[in-house]
Design an enzyme around this catalytic site. Structure first.
Site, short mmCIF file in Angstrom:
data_model
loop_
_atom_site.label_atom_id
_atom_site.label_comp_id
_atom_site.label_asym_id
_atom_site.label_seq_id
_atom_site.Cartn_x
_atom_site.Cartn_y
_atom_site.Cartn_z
N HIS A 257 0.84 -1.20 0.00
CA HIS A 257 0.00 0.00 0.00
C HIS A 257 0.87 1.25 0.00
O HIS A 257 0.66 2.18 -0.79
CB HIS A 257 -0.90 -0.06 1.24
CG HIS A 257 -1.71 1.16 1.51
ND1 HIS A 257 -3.09 1.17 1.44
CD2 HIS A 257 -1.37 2.41 1.91
CE1 HIS A 257 -3.54 2.37 1.75
NE2 HIS A 257 -2.50 3.14 2.05
N GLU A 258 1.86 1.27 0.88
CA GLU A 258 2.71 2.46 1.00
C GLU A 258 3.59 2.65 -0.24
O GLU A 258 3.81 3.78 -0.69
CB GLU A 258 3.56 2.37 2.27
CG GLU A 258 2.75 2.39 3.57
CD GLU A 258 1.85 3.60 3.70
OE1 GLU A 258 2.20 4.67 3.16
OE2 GLU A 258 0.79 3.48 4.33
N HIS A 261 1.65 4.48 -2.87
CA HIS A 261 1.56 5.93 -2.69
C HIS A 261 2.76 6.61 -3.36
O HIS A 261 2.62 7.67 -3.98
CB HIS A 261 1.54 6.29 -1.21
CG HIS A 261 0.20 6.12 -0.57
ND1 HIS A 261 -0.98 6.51 -1.15
CD2 HIS A 261 -0.15 5.59 0.65
CE1 HIS A 261 -2.00 6.24 -0.35
NE2 HIS A 261 -1.52 5.68 0.74
#
Length: 684
Positions: A257-258, A261
């Protein structure tokens, strides 16, 4: 925490069990603390050479950039290559945590995106730009120049970029004249065989203490030709890294997820998205080549071709209707995937989160309608990266997506426009009135005794996360006009425990905790979630091949020759199962039970661990669990039929002598008297 009252039967001796001291809490919500970089914090104009472009110098010009992108259709993209660079802090992690991060978490997370995304291959060496002391820069001949001097060090998040990764320092005077290379600097060796460099640290920063933050990440530099992020950073919070096997997949998902980003899913990058022809989706300022700046957010403002505001009229809430404004990602592939997922042809796009403040709002999908999509603002259960997320990355204009890497998302699948475009109150009310399931939402208040159920995919034992809050919820998040066993006028205090889901209550995994330490979880596939034998009242079996099955309405009971006890929570459990002879078979203890028709109640009476366990399991439709298994063999589930006689099912009995029965009776009476006396003393 005091012991909850145990359910009693006449003539029964009740034992306070250790499990009753555990706290059943909805699953850990790993909150994303993505702090998007402000416009002045990002270094632009990193010059790279794309495969099939003419030379490095051409990459800096806008004509060359458009030319490069327009040739995408005839140029094969290559799998994205991510280079990991560790800060010293990573090596200071505890050995067990370092090995987990270095050997498993980061390799799996990086490999996933390298397989899921393809990019125009970067040819040659990447040298990152040095940061400037001033936020104002000059661009000369495609190169970024600082005013008078560059910063002594260039940071990417918490990590100092090594000098060997940096280009020379280029400077001009305050009027943009006398532009030159600072003779005190030399170009580093640069970065080879990579399309993105990811700097990783492991520091317990202040941001780590906010919520249950495990990691956070962002990009720090963008290349000149296409504006694609080319360098980024991630910080892992050492105290939040769990080494428990049952939490590994969530940890890996959090890091994936990170990383995303930093690769593009960020409010600070939307304005730089391009279409398939390489044209910016958002107009650029002629003098800088960048989109206009949103002074309030300090990020570049995207156009309506990327995100559009939509007003949902007649949004149903407690006591009436309101107008709700939502932000929709409206890029072409996202629109197509969102419409296909929900089966709603008029859906404008995919809704973005509107809560959580900076770092959550707009930078994640809306939790209410995409609950366990991994790019929502908080991980609550079984996160998956869906086709919708891959579509967003492809619509950035920087990547091609390998959709075979997407995981099917069951939440909201095929539920139509009434689910995707109306409030959860509308959905619950409409389906209640029609006698239909209100899943994935629910309306059972979480209270003692706890009654669990199964998630729709039967992967986990779950609870309805509808709770009483200590305060009245905002009007727009009040979703009930009335609730069973709730006093009229107090409905505004009740809502789901996940605020990002607009307080819509839904079925959610949970954990057992003791002294705020996770003992086990409720996901069926992890063998580590098996209860200890002395606490396994419903004879559950967690592990590979297990699914969740509902119990009957009656509590499970355990009997010995001296005691009878009922457990304070019940409702569902995890069990192994098999599919053969056209039937679903459920394994409980050492016995196998055949399901003859949906809704059949399997009466369980098994002696194990010194107790006779009594309860019942409800048979689901055969096709839910065995349909694909039989289809692969060219077969199918057999039609329902009358169940076998009870004497065909296992039925154990207690072997207690007359003396044991007499002792048991005495113990029951004594215990009942003691319990009654204790209650009276407690109220005196």
């Amino acid at each position: 925490m005091g012991l909850p009252p145990l359910q009693t039967q006449p003539g029964t001796f009740l034992v306070a069990l250790g499990l009753c001291c555990w706290l059943l809490a909805t699953a850990n919500a790993h909150n994303c603390q993505h702090q998007h970089p402000k416009a002045h914090e990002v270094v632009h104009g990193v010059r790279i050479q794309l495969a099939d472009s003419d030379d490095d110098d051409a990459a800096g010009s806008s004509d060359a950039a458009v030319h490069s992108v327009r040739r995408r259709s005839v140029t094969a993209e290559q799998p994205l290559r991510i280079l990991l660079v560790y800060d010293d802090s990573v090596y200071r992690l505890e050995e067990e945590k370092f090995n987990l991060i270095n050997d498993t978490v980061l390799p799996e997370a990086v490999q996933f995106w390298e397989q899921a995304l393809m990019v125009r291959e970067t040819k040659g060496i990447i040298r990152l730009n040095r940061k400037c002391d001033s936020t104002q820069v000059y661009v000369k001949n495609g190169h970024t120049h600082c005013i008078d001097q560059c910063k002594a060090t260039t940071m990417c998040g918490e990590v100092q970029v090594p000098n060997e990764h940096l280009d020379v320092c280029r400077v001009c005077n305050a009027t943009g004249q006398n532009c030159r290379i600072d003779s005190n600097t030399q170009p580093g060796d640069g970065i080879q065989n990579a399309d993105f460099v990811f700097y990783v640290s492991a520091r317990q920063t202040q941001r780590c203490f906010k919520g249950l933050t495990v990691a956070y990440a962002a990009h720090c530099q963008q290349e000149a030709a296409l504006d694609r992020p080319i360098a980024g950073h991630a910080n892992l919070c050492p105290e939040s890294i769990s080494t428990k096997p049952q939490e590994l997949q969530t940890l890996i998902s959090t890091v994936k997820h990170e990383i995303l980003h930093a690769l593009g899913f960020s409010v600070s990058l939307y304005a730089f998205f391009r279409d398939d022809e390489g044209r910016p989706r958002t107009p650029r300022k002629s003098e800088t080549g960048k989109p206009f700046l949103n002074e309030k957010l300090q990020i570049h403002q995207w156009s309506n071709e990327t995100i559009r505001k939509v007003v949902r009229e007649n949004w149903s809430v407690r006591g009436g209707h309101v107008n709700k404004e939502v932000d929709m990602m409206v890029t072409p592939r996202v629109v197509a995937e969102a419409r296909a997922h929900f089966d709603c042809d008029k859906l404008e796009g995919a809704e973005l989160e509107d809560q959580g403040g900076e770092g959550t709002a707009l930078t994640h999908w809306e939790k209410r309608i995409l609950e366990n999509e991994a790019m929502t603002g908080t991980h609550t259960q079984s996160p998956v990266f869906s086709r919708i997320t891959l579509a967003l990355m492809e619509d950035s204009g920087w990547y091609r997506a390998n959709y075979s890497m997407a995981t099917p998302l069951s939440w909201g699948k095929g539920l139509g426009c009434s689910f995707a475009m109306r409030s959860c109150k509308d959905w619950i009310q409409m389906n209640h009135a029609r006698g239909r399931s209100i899943h994935p939402f629910c309306s059972k208040v979480k209270q003692d005794p706890l009654q669990t159920e199964c998630t729709d995919d039967r992967n986990s034992v779950a609870l309805c996360n509808l709770i009483r809050h200590d305060y009245e919820l905002p009007k727009s998040y009040q979703n009930f006009d009335s609730l069973q066993n709730v006093k009229s006028g107090e409905e505004g205090f009740y809502g789901g425990s996940v605020s990002l889901a607009d307080h819509c209550p839904y079925i959610q995994e949970f954990t057992w905790r003791s002294k705020n330490i996770i003992v086990r979880g409720s996901h069926c596939r992890f063998v580590e979630n098996n209860p200890k034998p002395e606490k396994n009242f419903a004879l559950e079996s967690y592990g590979h091949g297990s699914k969740c099955f509902d119990h009957s309405e009656a509590m499970w009971e355990e009997r010995s020759c001296h005691q009878t006890r009922e457990w304070q929570h019940w409702g569902s459990g995890c069990y192994k199962y098999t599919c053969f002879d056209g039937r679903l078979h459920i394994l409980v203890g050492n016995y196998t039970y055949k399901c003859s028709f949906p809704g059949q109640k399997l009466s369980i009476r098994i002696a194990a661990n010194g107790w006779l366990h009594k309860g019942a399991i409800m048979c689901p439709p055969c096709h839910e669990l065995c349909g694909s298994h039989f289809a692969a063999q060219g077969k199918q589930c057999r039609p329902g039929e009358e169940a076998d006689p009870l004497n065909k099912y296992p039925r154990d009995n207690l072997a207690c002598g007359a003396e044991s029965r007499q002792q048991r009776s005495v113990a029951i009476i004594s215990a009942a008297l003691l319990l009654a006396a204790g209650l009276r003393l407690g109220h005196s």
